[in-house]
Design a protein around this motif. Structure first.
Motif, mmCIF file in Angstrom:
data_model
loop_
_atom_site.group_PDB
_atom_site.id
_atom_site.type_symbol
_atom_site.label_atom_id
_atom_site.label_comp_id
_atom_site.label_asym_id
_atom_site.label_seq_id
_atom_site.Cartn_x
_atom_site.Cartn_y
_atom_site.Cartn_z
ATOM 1 N N ASP A 1 9.452 -25.571 -0.201
ATOM 2 C CA ASP A 1 9.761 -26.813 0.513
ATOM 3 C C ASP A 1 11.191 -27.268 0.290
ATOM 4 O OD1 ASP A 1 7.207 -26.855 1.452
ATOM 5 O OD2 ASP A 1 6.516 -28.545 0.234
ATOM 6 N N GLY A 2 11.954 -26.515 -0.492
ATOM 7 C CA GLY A 2 13.332 -26.888 -0.786
ATOM 8 C C GLY A 2 14.315 -25.846 -0.294
ATOM 9 N N VAL A 3 15.486 -25.811 -0.904
ATOM 10 C CA VAL A 3 16.570 -24.953 -0.425
ATOM 11 C C VAL A 3 16.731 -23.664 -1.230
ATOM 12 C CG1 VAL A 3 17.872 -26.901 0.504
ATOM 13 C CG2 VAL A 3 18.281 -26.175 -1.864
ATOM 14 N N MET A 4 15.939 -23.475 -2.277
ATOM 15 C CA MET A 4 16.108 -22.301 -3.121
ATOM 16 C C MET A 4 15.734 -21.024 -2.365
ATOM 17 S SD MET A 4 17.205 -21.745 -6.216
ATOM 18 C CE MET A 4 16.878 -23.302 -7.040
ATOM 19 N N ASP A 5 16.616 -20.029 -2.424
ATOM 20 C CA ASP A 5 16.369 -18.739 -1.788
ATOM 21 C C ASP A 5 15.442 -17.924 -2.691
ATOM 22 O OD1 ASP A 5 16.361 -16.218 -0.691
ATOM 23 O OD2 ASP A 5 18.533 -15.928 -0.774
ATOM 24 N N TYR A 6 14.131 -18.069 -2.468
ATOM 25 C CA TYR A 6 13.179 -17.416 -3.366
ATOM 26 C C TYR A 6 13.074 -15.911 -3.141
ATOM 27 C CZ TYR A 6 11.351 -20.689 -6.665
ATOM 28 O OH TYR A 6 11.250 -21.505 -7.757
ATOM 29 N N ASP A 7 13.403 -15.426 -1.972
ATOM 30 C CA ASP A 7 13.411 -13.974 -1.776
ATOM 31 C C ASP A 7 14.431 -13.336 -2.726
ATOM 32 O OD1 ASP A 7 11.484 -14.167 0.152
ATOM 33 O OD2 ASP A 7 12.867 -14.041 1.839
ATOM 34 N N THR A 8 15.632 -13.884 -2.750
ATOM 35 C CA THR A 8 16.659 -13.353 -3.649
ATOM 36 C C THR A 8 16.303 -13.613 -5.104
ATOM 37 O OG1 THR A 8 18.383 -13.660 -1.975
ATOM 38 C CG2 THR A 8 19.108 -13.477 -4.261
ATOM 39 N N TYR A 9 15.815 -14.798 -5.400
ATOM 40 C CA TYR A 9 15.454 -15.155 -6.775
ATOM 41 C C TYR A 9 14.418 -14.174 -7.335
ATOM 42 C CZ TYR A 9 14.741 -18.568 -10.624
ATOM 43 O OH TYR A 9 14.692 -19.219 -11.834
ATOM 44 N N LEU A 10 13.364 -13.922 -6.568
ATOM 45 C CA LEU A 10 12.300 -13.054 -7.058
ATOM 46 C C LEU A 10 12.753 -11.600 -7.145
ATOM 47 C CD1 LEU A 10 9.285 -14.659 -5.178
ATOM 48 C CD2 LEU A 10 9.787 -14.815 -7.619
ATOM 49 N N ARG A 11 13.563 -11.159 -6.198
ATOM 50 C CA ARG A 11 14.067 -9.775 -6.275
ATOM 51 C C ARG A 11 14.940 -9.584 -7.510
ATOM 52 N NH1 ARG A 11 15.281 -10.255 -0.431
ATOM 53 N NH2 ARG A 11 13.538 -9.318 0.714
#
Length: 287
Positions: free
Chosen positions: A231-241
Motif C-alpha cells: 500500500d506504500g511506495v516501497m519497491d518490494y520486487d527489488t527488495y525481495l530479490r
C-alpha cells in the motif's frame, strides 16, 4: 529468507505448540523473548536447540534501551546489560542483537530528536560505545547490529557503511529496516535506495524488518505512515530479490501491528510478492 512476526514463544515449552500457527502462515522465524536475558545459560541453550530441532530460526533479539543516554551511570549499566544479552544470544544461537543508536535528549527516549546525534562528535562517541560493548566477548554466531532511524547519523546507506567501516569489527553490523531509511529524496526512488543499500550493506546485514511507507496528505505538514506491504511506495520486487541473495536463513519480520488479522494480510501479500519476484520464504525445516 525466513518470514516471521507477531508469533513467539516465551519459554521452551511453548515452541512446539506454536508451530501449527507458524505453518498456517508460512513462517519459520521467531524473535528471542526479552525474558531470555534472565534465563540461565542452560535454559537459553535448550530454547535454541529446541527451536532448531523444530526447523525454526531465532533470528533477532531486540535490546531497546537508549544507549546514548546523557546519564553516564545509566549508560554504563546499559552497556553491561547489552554485553550480557550478546553472551546469552551466543549461547542460544541467535545471529543478531540489535539496538538503536539512541539519543542524548534529556527525555532519555531513544527516538527523540537531538542535533548532537548528527555530529562527528556523536559518531566518535558511539563508535567508542560499540567497541566497549564488543570488547573481550567471544562471539561466533551473535553480532551486535544497529537499526537505522532518522533521528541520528545512522540513517542513509552511505553514512551507515562509513560508520561500520570505522568500527571495523567482525561482530558488528546493521539490522536492515529499509522503510526507516527512506528520506524525502528517496520517497519516490525506493528502487535506487534499495540497490544502494544492498550494494553497500548486504554483507553486513544481520536481520531484516519488512514494512511499507505511505504519505498522509490529509495532515497539514509532512507526515509519513507505516502501511500494509503493497500500500506504500516501497519497491518490494527489488527488495525481495536483493534479500534472496543474502544467506538463506536471514530472518525477515513484520512488526508494529496489534491484530493477528493485520499480520496475516502482510504475510499473504509478502508470499504473493515473493512468488511474483521469483523468490520464496523458506518454510519450517527447509534448507
Amino acid at each position: 529468507m525466513r518470514l516471521g512476526g507477531f508469533f513467539g514463544a516465551s519459554t521452551t515449552a511453548e515452541l512446539e505448540p506454536l508451530c501449527a500457527k507458524l505453518d498456517q502462515y508460512g513462517l519459520s522465524a521467531i524473535s528471542a523473548p526479552s525474558a531470555c536475558g534472565e534465563m540461565s545459560d542452560d535454559e537459553v541453550a535448550s530454547y535454541g536447540e529446541t527451536a532448531r530441532a523444530l526447523g525454526l530460526v531465532v533470528g533477532e533479539w531486540g535490546y531497546w534501551e537508549n544507549m546514548m543516554t546523557p546519564d553516564g551511570s545509566l549508560k554504563k549499566q546499559r552497556i553491561q546489560g547489552l554485553r550480557k544479552v550478546l553472551q546469552k544470544a551466543e549461547v542460544m544461537g541467535v545471529p543478531c542483537v540489535m539496538t538503536l543508536v539512541g539519543t542524548k535528549h534529556a527525555s532519555d527516549h531513544a527516538l527523540a530528536p537531538e542535533p548532537y546525534m548528527f555530529t562527528e562528535a556523536c559518531k566518535a562517541e558511539f563508535r567508542e560505545l560499540v567497541l566497549r560493548v564488543l570488547d573481550g566477548l567471544t562471539l561466533e554466531t551473535a553480532r551486535y547490529a544497529i537499526e537505522p532511524w532518522c533521528n541520528t547519523f545512522f540513517y542513509q546507506p552511505e553514512d551507515i557503511r562509513a560508520f561500520i567501516d570505522s568500527v571495523d569489527h567482525p561482530r558488528f553490523g546493521v539490522h536492515l529496516d529499509q522503510m526507516n531509511m527512506v528520506s524525502f529524496k528517496d520517497f519516490y526512488s525506493t528502487t535506487d535506495l534499495i540497490n544502494r543499500t544492498f550494494d553497500l550493506l548486504g554483507e553486513h546485514t544481520c536481520s531484516v524488518h519488512l514494512k511499507d511507507i505511505g504519505w498522509d496528505h490529509t495532515h497539514m505538514f509532512l507526515k509519513w505512515d507505516e502501511v500494509y506491504v503493497g500500500d506504500g511506495v516501497m519497491d518490494y520486487d527489488t527488495y525481495l530479490r536483493r534479500l534472496a541473495q543474502l544467506p538463506a536463513d536471514i530472518s525477515c519480520y513484520c512488526e508494529h501491528m496489534s491484530e493477528e488479522s493485520d499480520y496475516a494480510l502482510n504475510f499473504e501479500r509478502l508470499h504473493e510478492r515473493a512468488q511474483a519476484a521469483g523468490v520464496q520464504f523458506l518454510s519450517r525445516g527447509a534448507q
